[in-house]
Design a protein around this motif. Structure first.
Motif, PDB file in Angstrom:
ATOM      1  N   LYS A  11     -12.276 -10.839  -2.938  1.00  0.00           N
ATOM      2  CA  LYS A  11     -10.942 -10.575  -3.459  1.00  0.00           C
ATOM      3  C   LYS A  11     -10.984  -9.503  -4.539  1.00  0.00           C
ATOM      4  CE  LYS A  11      -6.887 -12.984  -4.945  1.00  0.00           C
ATOM      5  NZ  LYS A  11      -6.337 -14.180  -5.579  1.00  0.00           N
ATOM      6  N   VAL A  52     -10.437 -10.759   4.191  1.00  0.00           N
ATOM      7  CA  VAL A  52     -10.145  -9.950   3.001  1.00  0.00           C
ATOM      8  C   VAL A  52     -10.977  -8.669   3.023  1.00  0.00           C
ATOM      9  CG1 VAL A  52     -10.293  -9.881   0.496  1.00  0.00           C
ATOM     10  CG2 VAL A  52      -9.391 -11.914   1.630  1.00  0.00           C
ATOM     11  N   LEU A  81      -4.034 -16.205   5.396  1.00  0.00           N
ATOM     12  CA  LEU A  81      -4.220 -15.133   4.421  1.00  0.00           C
ATOM     13  C   LEU A  81      -3.329 -15.343   3.204  1.00  0.00           C
ATOM     14  CD1 LEU A  81      -4.679 -11.691   6.167  1.00  0.00           C
ATOM     15  CD2 LEU A  81      -6.045 -12.715   4.362  1.00  0.00           C
ATOM     16  N   ALA A  84      -4.889 -16.728   0.276  1.00  0.00           N
ATOM     17  CA  ALA A  84      -5.808 -15.876  -0.455  1.00  0.00           C
ATOM     18  C   ALA A  84      -5.113 -15.230  -1.652  1.00  0.00           C
ATOM     19  CB  ALA A  84      -6.366 -14.797   0.456  1.00  0.00           C
ATOM     20  N   LEU A 101     -11.015  -6.202  -2.879  1.00  0.00           N
ATOM     21  CA  LEU A 101      -9.700  -5.820  -2.378  1.00  0.00           C
ATOM     22  C   LEU A 101      -8.817  -5.377  -3.534  1.00  0.00           C
ATOM     23  CD1 LEU A 101      -7.642  -5.507  -0.173  1.00  0.00           C
ATOM     24  CD2 LEU A 101      -7.050  -7.914  -0.426  1.00  0.00           C
TER      25      LEU A 101
END
Lengths: 202, 202
Positions: free
Chosen positions: A138, A82, A119, A122, A141
């Motif tokens: 996270k 991430v 992924l 996620a 991101l």
DNA sequence: TACTATACGGAACGATGGTTCCGCTTGTCA
DNA sequence: TGACAAGCGGAACCATCGTTCCGTATAGTA
């Protein structure tokens, strides 16, 4: 809740100068991470640890010596993945054309998610607990994507009623569905719909 | 592969005139189906059979007497659900405005999927094997949706480069992601993107 | 080289969940 | 109403998987 041995290296919390790992232990730790990375990428988090251990050429016990839980091992990898995405998003934000940077990032994101099966979790399928530690990565991101998004919205290329959160979920869900359909070309068709839906209405 | 007892009733294959079920058995069969329907709708296919059995007020053995496998029980319900959707789609196709019928059906589809958690697996998450028996029902739904889609495309309200398959996958994936995000309003925002993406480009 | 803390391997444990088995119950029919 | 096939319940079985434990091996050091 058992006593925490604090064997982790390179995490955010490292207040006490713990004695460095023995050479073989360092080697094994790296091997485990590498194995887990490729195995999770290929088959997602549902792969049993035995498989990771075998691929790493170590015993199960060794895996558990380095990562107290399967989840923690998974998190270690997710954080790395991430974060890499975040870096990419930030780079595009700085150097790219704000009108297109967002969509270009989406393409990159999709290619990554399609290559690395884990992924997906996620964004969409993750069990709730998993988030706890990886939440920071996270969040970052999310923030980066939000910035890209805002830039694009300001430039008038993306509709204004969506959030980064929504975009990430849509992408994740779409990739997951596409994988299940195991017909390669469909991904592009699904994404075409998404992209056009995201554009500011002409 | 064990010998097949062929206890099924109302399936496609019923060549030999099997003796009718005893009264209590019929009652139990109905109860099991009803219980499974509500339990699967609430929590998806991952609910253990014990729960279904308990809710139906029967023993585990009884469930297995009627359905040789958990998967078969699940399929029985999925076939019913998917068929109901097909009927709805066909009805809209005959009586609705071709320009809007497709989108109206999408709304209905979404509301159903959001209520019945297990429907998601019919589109996106299903294990491969599951499809084998339920495939027929799904084919019919696909065909019906394809017809709705074609009508809308001919009327100029939907882009021409998507298939029914794609639409169903997108909807399923989106609903799944929305569920996981457990924030109710997001569904609408995600679907807004989808809908606009599906429209013929203005 | 000998000693010891560190690390290793993998058998064994415990939880979960699908499925089978079999002794008992009950609807059905004469 | 008696007999028997049909049906029932749920303990037990088996497979999977995460995790623990402990006897053994070895890197680091004097």
């Amino acid at each position: 809740m058992p006593t925490e041995p604090d064997l982790e290296r390179g995490g955010r919390g490292d207040p006490e100068p713990t004695r460095p790992l023995r050479a073989d232990a360092q080697r094994n730790r790296a091997r485990i991470l590498a194995a887990a990375e490729s195995v999770f990428a290929a088959d997602g988090i549902e792969v049993p640890i035995d498989v990771v251990a075998e691929k790493a050429g170590v015993g199960i016990g060794t895996v558990y010596r380095h990562f107290p839980t399967k989840e923690r091992l998974f998190e270690a990898i997710m954080i790395e993945r991430v974060s890499a995405l975040t870096v990419d998003a930030r780079a595009r934000l700085e150097t790219g054309d704000p009108r297109s940077a967002f969509f270009e990032f989406l393409d990159y994101l999709v290619s990554e998610v399609l290559i690395k099966r884990d992924l997906i979790s996620a964004f969409a399928v993750a069990g709730v607990e998993f988030e706890v530690v990886a939440a920071d990565a996270k969040q970052e991101l999310n923030a980066a994507v939000a910035d890209l998004l805002t830039a694009a919205q300001d430039a008038g290329t993306v509709r204004t009623d969506v959030t980064g959160q929504i975009v990430l979920s849509l992408i994740g869900a779409t990739c997951m569905a596409a994988k299940q359909l195991h017909s390669g070309s469909t991904v592009d068709e699904m994404l075409a719909v998404l992209r056009d839906g995201l554009r500011a209405n002409a």
